[in-house]
Design a protein around this motif. Structure first.
Motif, short mmCIF file in Angstrom:
data_model
loop_
_atom_site.label_atom_id
_atom_site.label_comp_id
_atom_site.label_asym_id
_atom_site.label_seq_id
_atom_site.Cartn_x
_atom_site.Cartn_y
_atom_site.Cartn_z
N HIS A 84 0.83 -1.20 0.00
CA HIS A 84 0.00 0.00 0.00
C HIS A 84 0.86 1.25 0.00
O HIS A 84 0.66 2.17 -0.78
CB HIS A 84 -0.93 0.01 1.21
N TRP B 174 0.98 3.76 -3.04
CA TRP B 174 0.37 5.06 -2.74
C TRP B 174 1.35 6.19 -3.04
O TRP B 174 0.99 7.18 -3.69
CB TRP B 174 -0.05 5.10 -1.27
N ILE C 276 -19.06 14.79 -11.97
CA ILE C 276 -19.20 14.50 -10.55
C ILE C 276 -20.21 13.37 -10.31
O ILE C 276 -20.29 12.80 -9.23
CB ILE C 276 -19.62 15.79 -9.79
N TYR D 211 -15.62 9.41 -10.30
CA TYR D 211 -15.50 8.59 -9.09
C TYR D 211 -15.73 7.10 -9.32
O TYR D 211 -15.55 6.30 -8.40
CB TYR D 211 -16.41 9.15 -7.98
N LYS E 168 -10.83 14.30 -9.75
CA LYS E 168 -11.41 13.91 -8.46
C LYS E 168 -11.07 14.95 -7.40
O LYS E 168 -11.93 15.38 -6.63
CB LYS E 168 -10.85 12.55 -8.03
N ALA F 148 -12.97 18.19 -8.08
CA ALA F 148 -14.38 18.06 -7.73
C ALA F 148 -14.55 18.05 -6.21
O ALA F 148 -15.50 18.63 -5.67
CB ALA F 148 -14.96 16.79 -8.33
N ALA F 149 -13.61 17.42 -5.50
CA ALA F 149 -13.70 17.36 -4.04
C ALA F 149 -13.49 18.75 -3.45
O ALA F 149 -14.22 19.17 -2.55
CB ALA F 149 -12.66 16.38 -3.50
N SER G 167 -16.54 20.78 -3.98
CA SER G 167 -17.63 20.32 -3.12
C SER G 167 -17.45 20.83 -1.69
O SER G 167 -18.41 21.27 -1.06
CB SER G 167 -17.71 18.79 -3.11
N GLU H 233 -20.11 11.49 -3.03
CA GLU H 233 -18.92 10.78 -3.48
C GLU H 233 -17.61 11.58 -3.32
O GLU H 233 -16.61 11.02 -2.87
CB GLU H 233 -19.11 10.33 -4.94
N PRO H 234 -17.59 12.88 -3.65
CA PRO H 234 -16.34 13.63 -3.46
C PRO H 234 -15.86 13.62 -2.02
O PRO H 234 -14.65 13.53 -1.76
CB PRO H 234 -16.70 15.05 -3.89
N PHE H 235 -16.78 13.68 -1.05
CA PHE H 235 -16.39 13.69 0.35
C PHE H 235 -15.84 12.32 0.77
O PHE H 235 -14.86 12.23 1.51
CB PHE H 235 -17.58 14.09 1.23
N TRP I 66 -14.38 10.28 -1.20
CA TRP I 66 -13.06 10.16 -1.83
C TRP I 66 -12.00 10.93 -1.05
O TRP I 66 -10.88 10.45 -0.87
CB TRP I 66 -13.13 10.66 -3.28
N LEU I 67 -12.36 12.12 -0.55
CA LEU I 67 -11.41 12.90 0.26
C LEU I 67 -11.01 12.12 1.51
O LEU I 67 -9.83 12.06 1.86
CB LEU I 67 -12.03 14.23 0.68
N PHE J 106 -11.17 8.92 1.92
CA PHE J 106 -10.38 7.77 1.45
C PHE J 106 -8.92 8.18 1.25
O PHE J 106 -7.99 7.50 1.68
CB PHE J 106 -10.98 7.24 0.15
N SER J 107 -8.72 9.34 0.61
CA SER J 107 -7.36 9.80 0.32
C SER J 107 -6.60 10.14 1.60
O SER J 107 -5.44 9.76 1.76
CB SER J 107 -7.39 11.02 -0.59
N GLY K 204 -5.65 7.06 3.27
CA GLY K 204 -4.58 6.39 2.52
C GLY K 204 -3.22 6.95 2.89
O GLY K 204 -2.26 6.22 3.07
N HIS L 35 -10.87 4.73 4.82
CA HIS L 35 -10.06 4.41 3.64
C HIS L 35 -10.27 2.94 3.23
O HIS L 35 -10.56 2.63 2.07
CB HIS L 35 -8.58 4.66 3.95
#
Lengths: 139, 262, 115
Positions: A92, A96, B211, B217, B243, B246-247, B250, C6-8, C10-11, C13-14, C17, C71
């Protein structure tokens, strides 16, 4: 073309031949396999979080509980699991770090920071954090 | 000085060197399922997979169907799966697959119309969804002259403008294969190309398209699109940056009061 | 602009990570391998209890663990959905993020019990 139309082969009305990926599509190419392994690291990250929480709980319960936990953690099946989990965490971390420059463009003084510098900075951060944790725990 | 016989041998070698091409055939008027047909073609140093197919079409089997046009990696019509990898067949040399056989299949993830010809209507429908043209808040009249751009402003998007719509990235993308609703790598890279263009004001409009669930996504960053791209467009990077963009937008919308939003 | 969740996700998740990539290798190596197997002498209980009992440790660990769980949930959701083709979008998401939500309470409880 929509998902519903993804039939395996042509029909009398639709002469297009449609192909659907098999469930084990990711065993067909090394790069797909590495990708799925990278994604599976999520399971081992979740496990290690749980393990570390159990560790903290044992420390909080006192000296005997802590010693018992260390004994339990040295049992063969748990060692095997943790070795595998550690390997996935390394996968990971490496993937990453190497993918970050693609996702992020950093500008310093109007110039784009080269990908190598971004990757190097992340490894530097890893080294600093690791050294700090080691110092904090063993001092 | 080299021996004359040796030279003669070398020449005959070059002529008689052969490679077997294992080509996927599908004739909807005859077959229910695709099959394989093997052709033996000369293997010359400068011959590409497309040259091999042209040899078959001209000399061996006129019924073989495939698309091609420019032979120089610009038109983007000769994409096929060669030994399982999406490739421009005009830029893929037969000698790299010696001693063979080399398999040639239609581009993965697309419905097959005949032999090596795929149906690209899904891609053609998706491309215009991201409005891949310059959108202006206010169109300047022709009399006011052209929209000027500095070399730096050109560099900002140039990489993403190199796409030739060959669809190799769609053939390499497992997400598109599994989820055909996914708008896909090339369309998102093209959206990024116009977003980064200093003359364009359409970023918000494209963001509203991308989005959505079938937008950026859906991508899980396999990275295969970038690996197979013959023009080094790096669609995977475009998607990840989208991504992030877009985040950020948002979060801004969520946190800032209406008056402070751009 | 449209509001999408979804954007939130993903944030988060990142962020998780990054946390996992930077914190987990050393934590996993020390606490799951080196100390139990005696490669390094385990720290004595009093010292470790003082470290995990500190409010800053609690905050850092809680934040990092929750982000890592989100994540993992987000990534595993796509592994199930695409990798194994479990095509029940809502159910898969509910199970994965639900697991992370549950994990958050477990983390709060266990970390809290040591302070």
């Amino acid at each position: 073309m929509t998902g519903e139309a993804m039939e395996r082969s042509a029909t009398d009305t639709d002469l297009h031949y449609r192909r659907t990926p098999p469930v084990f599509w990711w065993t067909r190419k090394p790069s797909y396999f590495v990708f799925v392994m990278r994604e599976l690291s999520s399971l081992f990250i979740a496990w290690l979080v749980l393990y570390l929480l159990l560790f903290v709980r044992a420390v909080g319960r006192g000296e005997t509980a802590y010693a018992d936990f260390l004994d339990w953690a040295a049992s063969p099946w748990l060692v095997v699991l943790n070795v595998v989990a550690f390997a996935f965490v390394v996968l990971h971390t490496v993937t990453w770090f190497s993918l970050t420059p693609q996702a992020m463009v950093l500008q310093v003084g109007g110039r784009r920071v080269p990908p190598r510098a971004i990757i190097g900075a992340q490894y530097a951060a890893l080294a600093v954090v690791s050294a700090f944790v080691l110092w904090l725990v063993t001092r | 000085m080299a021996d004359a016989d040796e030279i003669a041998d070398k020449i005959t070698d070059e002529i008689t060197d052969e490679i077997t091409m294992r080509v996927a055939r599908y004739r909807p008027d005859k077959d229910r399922d695709p099959g394989w047909q093997e052709y033996t073609v000369p293997q010359r140093e400068e011959w590409t997979v497309l040259d091999g197919l042209n040899h078959v079409k001209n000399e061996v089997d006129t019924t073989l169907a495939y698309r091609w046009s420019c032979r120089m990696g610009i038109c983007g019509s000769c994409g096929m799966n060669v030994d399982g990898e999406p490739k421009l067949t005009c830029a893929t040399f037969l000698s790299d697959y010696a001693p063979g056989p080399v398999t040639v299949e239609p581009l993965a993830n697309f419905p097959v119309i005949r032999d090596l010809v795929v149906d690209i209507s899904d891609f053609m429908e998706k491309l215009p969804r991201v409005s891949p043209w310059i959108i202006r808040d206010e169109e300047q009249s022709v009399d006011d002259g052209e929209y000027l751009q500095t070399p730096e402003e050109l560099d900002a998007y140039k990489q993403f403008s190199m796409c030739i719509n060959c669809m190799l990235c769609y053939a390499a993308c497992p997400v598109y294969g599994l989820e055909p609703e996914f708008i896909g790598p090339a369309a998102i890279a093209l959206a990024e190309r116009y977003d980064l263009d200093s003359r364009d004001h359409g970023a918000r409009q494209r963001l509203d398209v991308l989005i959505e669930e079938e937008g950026v996504y859906g991508c899980t960053f396999v990275g295969e699109c970038t690996r197979v791209c013959p023009k080094h467009v790096d669609p995977a990077a475009a998607i990840q940056r989208y991504k992030l963009k877009a985040a950020q937008e948002s979060v801004k919308m969520f946190l800032l009061p209406r008056a402070l939003r751009r | 602009m449209k509001f999408r969740v979804e954007p939130f996700l993903w944030l988060a998740f990142s962020g998780g990570g990054v946390m996992a990539a930077i914190f987990l290798p050393v934590l996993a190596f020390l606490f799951a391998l080196a100390f139990p197997l005696g490669w390094l002498d385990p720290p004595d209980h009093a010292h470790l209890a003082a470290v995990v009992g500190h409010p800053i440790t609690f905050l850092v660990l809680f934040g990092a663990f929750v982000m890592m769980l989100v994540h993992a949930a987000h990534r595993f959701r796509f592994t199930l959905y695409d990798g194994l083709q479990v095509k029940h979008r809502f159910l898969v998401a509910a199970v994965c993020y639900g697991g992370a939500f549950l994990g958050t309470f477990v983390a709060l409880h266990m970390l809290g019990s040591a302070t």
